[in-house]
Design a protein around this motif. Structure first.
Motif, PDB file in Angstrom:
ATOM      1  N   ILE A  19      -6.273  10.277  -0.032  1.00 16.78           N
ATOM      2  CA  ILE A  19      -7.514  10.737  -0.652  1.00 16.78           C
ATOM      3  C   ILE A  19      -8.618  10.571   0.384  1.00 16.78           C
ATOM      4  O   ILE A  19      -8.870   9.467   0.867  1.00 16.78           O
ATOM      5  N   ASP A  20      -9.259  11.685   0.751  1.00 14.98           N
ATOM      6  CA  ASP A  20     -10.290  11.628   1.792  1.00 14.98           C
ATOM      7  C   ASP A  20     -11.607  11.101   1.215  1.00 14.98           C
ATOM      8  O   ASP A  20     -11.697  10.752   0.047  1.00 14.98           O
ATOM      9  N   TRP A  21     -12.638  11.049   2.050  1.00 15.36           N
ATOM     10  CA  TRP A  21     -13.916  10.459   1.653  1.00 15.36           C
ATOM     11  C   TRP A  21     -14.632  11.236   0.561  1.00 15.36           C
ATOM     12  O   TRP A  21     -15.516  10.708  -0.111  1.00 15.36           O
ATOM     13  N   THR A  22     -14.250  12.495   0.358  1.00 18.75           N
ATOM     14  CA  THR A  22     -14.869  13.274  -0.715  1.00 18.75           C
ATOM     15  C   THR A  22     -14.143  13.099  -2.038  1.00 18.75           C
ATOM     16  O   THR A  22     -14.582  13.611  -3.052  1.00 18.75           O
ATOM     17  N   GLY A  23     -13.001  12.386  -2.016  1.00 20.36           N
ATOM     18  CA  GLY A  23     -12.209  12.185  -3.219  1.00 20.36           C
ATOM     19  C   GLY A  23     -11.128  13.238  -3.405  1.00 20.36           C
ATOM     20  O   GLY A  23     -10.440  13.263  -4.416  1.00 20.36           O
ATOM     21  N   LYS A  24     -10.977  14.109  -2.423  1.00 21.90           N
ATOM     22  CA  LYS A  24      -9.996  15.194  -2.490  1.00 21.90           C
ATOM     23  C   LYS A  24      -8.653  14.724  -1.931  1.00 21.90           C
ATOM     24  O   LYS A  24      -8.597  14.060  -0.899  1.00 21.90           O
ATOM     25  N   LYS A  49      -7.832   3.486   8.614  1.00 16.49           N
ATOM     26  CA  LYS A  49      -9.112   4.027   9.091  1.00 16.49           C
ATOM     27  C   LYS A  49      -9.758   4.933   8.051  1.00 16.49           C
ATOM     28  O   LYS A  49     -10.967   4.907   7.860  1.00 16.49           O
ATOM     29  N   THR A  50      -8.950   5.731   7.382  1.00 17.57           N
ATOM     30  CA  THR A  50      -9.475   6.632   6.355  1.00 17.57           C
ATOM     31  C   THR A  50     -10.062   5.850   5.196  1.00 17.57           C
ATOM     32  O   THR A  50     -11.108   6.206   4.657  1.00 17.57           O
ATOM     33  N   LEU A  55     -14.914   3.923   2.340  1.00 19.73           N
ATOM     34  CA  LEU A  55     -15.778   2.872   1.833  1.00 19.73           C
ATOM     35  C   LEU A  55     -17.166   2.958   2.438  1.00 19.73           C
ATOM     36  O   LEU A  55     -18.162   2.832   1.739  1.00 19.73           O
ATOM     37  N   SER A  56     -17.236   3.174   3.748  1.00 21.24           N
ATOM     38  CA  SER A  56     -18.548   3.221   4.382  1.00 21.24           C
ATOM     39  C   SER A  56     -19.338   4.439   3.927  1.00 21.24           C
ATOM     40  O   SER A  56     -20.542   4.358   3.729  1.00 21.24           O
ATOM     41  N   SER A  57     -18.673   5.576   3.727  1.00 21.24           N
ATOM     42  CA  SER A  57     -19.409   6.752   3.278  1.00 21.24           C
ATOM     43  C   SER A  57     -19.874   6.584   1.836  1.00 21.24           C
ATOM     44  O   SER A  57     -20.968   7.019   1.479  1.00 21.24           O
ATOM     45  N   LYS A  58     -19.064   5.925   1.018  1.00 22.38           N
ATOM     46  CA  LYS A  58     -19.499   5.654  -0.358  1.00 22.38           C
ATOM     47  C   LYS A  58     -20.681   4.706  -0.357  1.00 22.38           C
ATOM     48  O   LYS A  58     -21.616   4.858  -1.136  1.00 22.38           O
ATOM     49  N   MET A  59     -20.647   3.703   0.543  1.00 20.88           N
ATOM     50  CA  MET A  59     -21.757   2.770   0.648  1.00 20.88           C
ATOM     51  C   MET A  59     -23.014   3.504   1.104  1.00 20.88           C
ATOM     52  O   MET A  59     -24.099   3.268   0.590  1.00 20.88           O
TER      53      MET A  59
END
Length: 94
Positions: A19-24, A49-50, A55-59
């Motif tokens: 699941i990537d940083w966009t939730g896809k 790493k993903t 986590l960092s992008s959500k933060m």
């Protein structure tokens, strides 16, 4: 975790979903490893790493949401605090 042998080329490859940083949900395929261990290590590191990037992008999104809502009422939040919150995202290390 799963690694597969490419019999035609004699190398190993990994194929997995994450699941990537966009939730896809995304499928990843990487070929050309000389050993099964190399292939499994690649998959493990990629997922680690993903997950950290997610986590960092959500933060960051959370911090920008907070700073955006705080900017609408600047009288209750000092400018220095807004500056710290905005820049925390840039220096966030997980």
């Amino acid at each position: 975790m799963s690694a597969y042998k490419d019999k035609a080329q004699g190398t190993w490859y990994v194929s997995f979903r994450y699941i990537d940083w966009t939730g896809k949900k995304t499928q990843k395929l990487k070929r050309g490893f000389k050993t099964k261990k190399e292939a499994l290590n690649y998959e493990k590191e990629f997922i680690r790493k993903t997950a950290a990037e997610g986590l960092s992008s959500k933060m960051c999104k959370f911090i920008f949401f907070l700073t955006g809502s705080f900017q609408s009422c600047r009288f209750c939040m000092p400018e220095s605090i807004l500056f710290i919150l905005k820049n925390a995202c840039l220096h966030l290390v997980i």
